[in-house]
Write an enzyme that holds these catalytic residues in place. Structure first.
Site, mmCIF file in Angstrom:
data_model
loop_
_atom_site.group_PDB
_atom_site.id
_atom_site.type_symbol
_atom_site.label_atom_id
_atom_site.label_comp_id
_atom_site.label_asym_id
_atom_site.label_seq_id
_atom_site.Cartn_x
_atom_site.Cartn_y
_atom_site.Cartn_z
ATOM 1 N N LYS A 153 17.366 -20.629 -35.854
ATOM 2 C CA LYS A 153 16.051 -21.086 -35.391
ATOM 3 C C LYS A 153 15.116 -21.272 -36.573
ATOM 4 O O LYS A 153 15.429 -20.852 -37.689
ATOM 5 C CB LYS A 153 15.465 -20.095 -34.389
ATOM 6 C CG LYS A 153 15.662 -18.645 -34.766
ATOM 7 C CD LYS A 153 15.090 -17.718 -33.730
ATOM 8 C CE LYS A 153 14.787 -16.397 -34.408
ATOM 9 N NZ LYS A 153 13.756 -15.601 -33.855
ATOM 10 N N LYS B 199 15.626 -4.652 -45.103
ATOM 11 C CA LYS B 199 14.686 -4.811 -46.211
ATOM 12 C C LYS B 199 15.075 -3.941 -47.395
ATOM 13 O O LYS B 199 14.883 -4.320 -48.544
ATOM 14 C CB LYS B 199 13.265 -4.512 -45.746
ATOM 15 C CG LYS B 199 12.716 -5.618 -44.859
ATOM 16 C CD LYS B 199 11.380 -5.262 -44.270
ATOM 17 C CE LYS B 199 10.961 -6.327 -43.264
ATOM 18 N NZ LYS B 199 9.767 -5.928 -42.527
ATOM 19 N N LYS C 70 10.288 -18.504 -41.199
ATOM 20 C CA LYS C 70 9.249 -18.621 -42.212
ATOM 21 C C LYS C 70 9.800 -18.900 -43.602
ATOM 22 O O LYS C 70 9.223 -19.628 -44.379
ATOM 23 C CB LYS C 70 8.457 -17.318 -42.273
ATOM 24 C CG LYS C 70 7.330 -17.258 -41.281
ATOM 25 C CD LYS C 70 6.579 -15.955 -41.455
ATOM 26 C CE LYS C 70 5.518 -15.808 -40.394
ATOM 27 N NZ LYS C 70 4.935 -14.475 -40.370
#
Ligand code: TRP
Length: 354
Positions: A217, A135, A220
């Site tokens: 996969k 991040k 979001k």
């Protein structure tokens, strides 16, 4: 006089603290950040587990709005997102009568335990956390202290209920290990208050929910066309499945399945019945398969699965009063458990001067 002393002794004695801290060992806690829409991966990876657990364990499930502030300081969409996540969780089968379903920022006790645990967390280990490094790289202009102590806040969420089981995916395992370390340090430095929280999964093998673009996969934020959301309309689902990556079909019988076709079969296994998947597998093996047919079937079965959830979630989102009641009652249940833990924590730390 003797009696007075004995009663003080009794209150302060170790054995009494030990009695008080015995926890049932069937407490479950998990959280989900209100960033991005929930998708099939969330359903099969997390929510399906929550729904099964609610009948056998004492469950605390939380929308982690404070965690989202570490990376998303703009709160203009926060409220809508929280209501949507709550609605979708209930639509998937979570029963607010059985579990405590609440919003992180409503549990004020969190701030206090977070402060104590911060004293047990070392700068070095926090800087080494994989999610922190990712991040920080992604938002170099907002590397705030909250982001650095994200794992401490998550440990707080879990330890505040003295939870033993935490249903989370692989990406949260490092955070969970840190929670165990903080719990251990507290127990060793003060008194034994916290059990060791463990990752929990109902089935022994983690369910993989592949994306529709042939690799990775469902996620979001990445590639919205390759991810099927619980809020997608029937048309959107059909369009996404139709565009899923495939090829011209096998040329020789019983050939090895390419990754993207394997993925379509994995998805079929999740939403269709066994016979359907078997039927297409036979057609693959004798080279008579038409991927258009497989995709049509997959789209039909996904729609059958998602559309009732979507409709129920839409009804719930429009019933703001009901969701507020759920959140309020959830916060009350969570607060009862949290304040009992904090009492033990303050006693263990010797912060009991009255
Ligand atoms: N960090 C988790 C995630 O990003 C969300 C979360 C916050 C959580 N608090 C938690 C998960 C406590 C489990 C337990 O998915």
């Amino acid at each position: 006089m003797v009696y007075y002393l004995r009663s003080i002794n009794y209150k302060m004695s170790d054995s009494n603290i030990k009695n008080e801290i015995s926890v049932p060992g069937n407490i479950v806690m998990s959280g989900i950040r209100p960033t991005g829409k929930l998708h099939l991966g969330n359903y099969f990876g997390a929510m399906q587990n929550y729904v099964k657990m609610q009948n056998e364990y004492q469950c605390y499930f939380m929308v982690a709005d404070l965690h989202s502030l570490t990376t998303h300081p703009d709160t203009s969409e926060l409220k809508d997102n929280i209501f949507r996540v709550l609605a979708e969780n209930i639509a998937c089968g979570l029963d607010p009568e059985k579990v405590a379903l609440y919003c992180q920022s409503h549990l004020y006790e969190t701030s206090e335990l977070y402060l104590y645990l911060n004293m047990l967390a070392y700068k070095g280990e926090l800087e080494k956390t994989a999610t922190f490094k990712d991040k920080a790289r992604l938002h170099p202009d907002n590397i705030n202290a909250g982001l650095l102590t994200y794992p401490v806040l998550m440990a707080t969420d879990i330890l505040i209920h003295r939870a033993s089981y935490v249903p989370v995916g692989k990406d949260q395992e490092q955070h969970l290990e840190m929670a165990r370390n903080f719990a251990n340090r507290f127990n060793t430095r003060y008194h034994n208050v916290f059990p060791q929280p463990k990752a929990f999964n109902f089935s022994s093998n983690l369910v993989k929910v592949p994306s529709l673009d042939g690799s990775g996969k469902m996620s979001k934020s990445e590639n919205q066309m390759a991810t099927v959301y619980l809020s997608d309309t029937d048309d959107e689902i059909r369009k996404k499945v139709k565009r899923a990556k495939s090829d011209q079909g096998p040329q020789t019988p019983n050939s090895e399945m390419p990754e993207e076709i394997k993925n379509l079969f994995l998805l079929l296994d999740l939403v269709s019945d066994k016979e359907t998947s078997q039927y297409f597998l036979e057609k693959f093996n004798d080279c008579s398969i038409r991927y258009g047919d497989l995709k049509n079937q997959l789209a039909d079965d996904m729609i059958k699965f998602i559309s009732p959830v979507r409709q129920r979630a839409e009804e719930l989102v429009n019933n703001e009063n009901y969701l507020k009641k759920v959140m309020k009652e959830g916060a009350e249940k969570a607060s009862a458990s949290a304040s009992a833990t904090l009492k033990l924590v303050r006693n263990a730390m010797g912060l009991n001067y009255f």
